[in-house]
Design a protein around this motif. Structure first.
Motif, short mmCIF file in Angstrom:
data_model
loop_
_atom_site.label_atom_id
_atom_site.label_comp_id
_atom_site.label_asym_id
_atom_site.label_seq_id
_atom_site.Cartn_x
_atom_site.Cartn_y
_atom_site.Cartn_z
N ALA A 14 0.84 -1.19 0.00
CA ALA A 14 0.00 0.00 0.00
C ALA A 14 0.88 1.25 0.00
CB ALA A 14 -0.90 0.01 1.24
N ALA A 15 0.30 2.36 -0.42
CA ALA A 15 1.01 3.63 -0.34
C ALA A 15 0.03 4.69 0.14
CB ALA A 15 1.58 4.03 -1.70
N VAL A 16 0.52 5.59 0.98
CA VAL A 16 -0.25 6.75 1.40
C VAL A 16 0.42 7.96 0.78
CG1 VAL A 16 -1.03 8.15 3.35
CG2 VAL A 16 -0.95 5.66 3.58
N MET A 17 -0.33 8.67 -0.05
CA MET A 17 0.23 9.81 -0.78
C MET A 17 -0.05 11.11 -0.03
SD MET A 17 -0.46 11.02 -4.70
CE MET A 17 -0.35 9.39 -5.42
N ILE A 18 1.00 11.89 0.19
CA ILE A 18 0.83 13.15 0.90
C ILE A 18 1.36 14.32 0.08
CG2 ILE A 18 0.83 12.18 3.24
CD1 ILE A 18 3.84 12.92 3.40
N LEU A 77 -3.89 2.35 -2.90
CA LEU A 77 -3.37 3.71 -2.81
C LEU A 77 -4.34 4.56 -2.00
CD1 LEU A 77 -1.41 6.00 -3.68
CD2 LEU A 77 -2.81 6.28 -5.73
N VAL A 78 -3.80 5.24 -0.98
CA VAL A 78 -4.60 6.14 -0.17
C VAL A 78 -4.06 7.55 -0.38
CG1 VAL A 78 -5.28 6.82 2.18
CG2 VAL A 78 -5.02 4.39 1.61
N ILE A 79 -4.95 8.49 -0.69
CA ILE A 79 -4.53 9.88 -0.89
C ILE A 79 -5.04 10.69 0.29
CG2 ILE A 79 -4.64 11.90 -2.39
CD1 ILE A 79 -5.16 9.87 -4.72
N ALA A 80 -4.12 11.21 1.09
CA ALA A 80 -4.51 11.98 2.27
C ALA A 80 -5.16 13.29 1.85
CB ALA A 80 -3.29 12.26 3.15
N LYS A 106 -7.51 -1.24 -9.27
CA LYS A 106 -7.00 -1.34 -7.90
C LYS A 106 -7.59 -0.24 -7.04
CE LYS A 106 -2.88 -3.85 -9.05
NZ LYS A 106 -1.44 -3.99 -8.86
N PRO A 107 -7.84 -0.52 -5.75
CA PRO A 107 -8.53 0.46 -4.90
C PRO A 107 -7.71 1.73 -4.64
CG PRO A 107 -7.94 -1.51 -3.65
CD PRO A 107 -7.60 -1.78 -5.06
N ILE A 108 -8.40 2.86 -4.77
CA ILE A 108 -7.82 4.16 -4.45
C ILE A 108 -8.77 4.78 -3.42
CG2 ILE A 108 -7.18 6.44 -5.34
CD1 ILE A 108 -7.06 5.12 -8.14
N ALA A 109 -8.22 5.18 -2.30
CA ALA A 109 -9.04 5.78 -1.26
C ALA A 109 -8.68 7.24 -1.07
CB ALA A 109 -8.86 5.02 0.07
#
Length: 110
Positions: A14-18, A77-80, A106-109
């Motif tokens: 997973a990745a959290v994008m900031i 992928l999670v985008i803060a 693929k899930p993007i949150a």
């Protein structure tokens, strides 16, 4: 009684994008939750090794630039939120990664 931890994301990446002035809890909360669920989690942003400050002053350091990743590297992928997405959405690497993740289903949150 033994406590069995449920790790539904074992082996997932997973990745959290900031981006600058991200909403602090929207970065840290998913980051730790994903780890608890068994995923390996990277903090990503516009550049590698950049210190990005949240709205509440929390500094986080990115491990990778969005441009360096493809959907093959990630499962989630999670985008803060916060003001970060304003800066992120103008970046070609970010746009390409989000588009490709979406096309790969693929899930993007957010």
């Amino acid at each position: 009684m033994t406590h069995h931890t449920h790790r539904p994301l074992e082996g997932k990446r997973a990745a959290v994008m900031i981006g600058p002035l991200f909403e602090d809890t929207e970065a840290t909360y998913p980051y730790y939750r994903l780890q608890e669920a068994g995923a390996s989690v990277a903090l990503i942003g516009l550049q590698t090794g950049a210190t990005v400050k949240g709205k509440h002053g929390q500094p986080l350091v990115t491990e990778l630039a969005a441009a360096d990743l493809t959907p093959d590297d990630l499962d989630v992928l999670v985008i803060a939120g916060g003001y970060g997405p304003d800066k992120l959405r103008t970046d070609e690497g970010v746009k390409e990664l989000v588009r490709a993740m979406n096309e790969a289903g693929k899930p993007i949150a957010f």
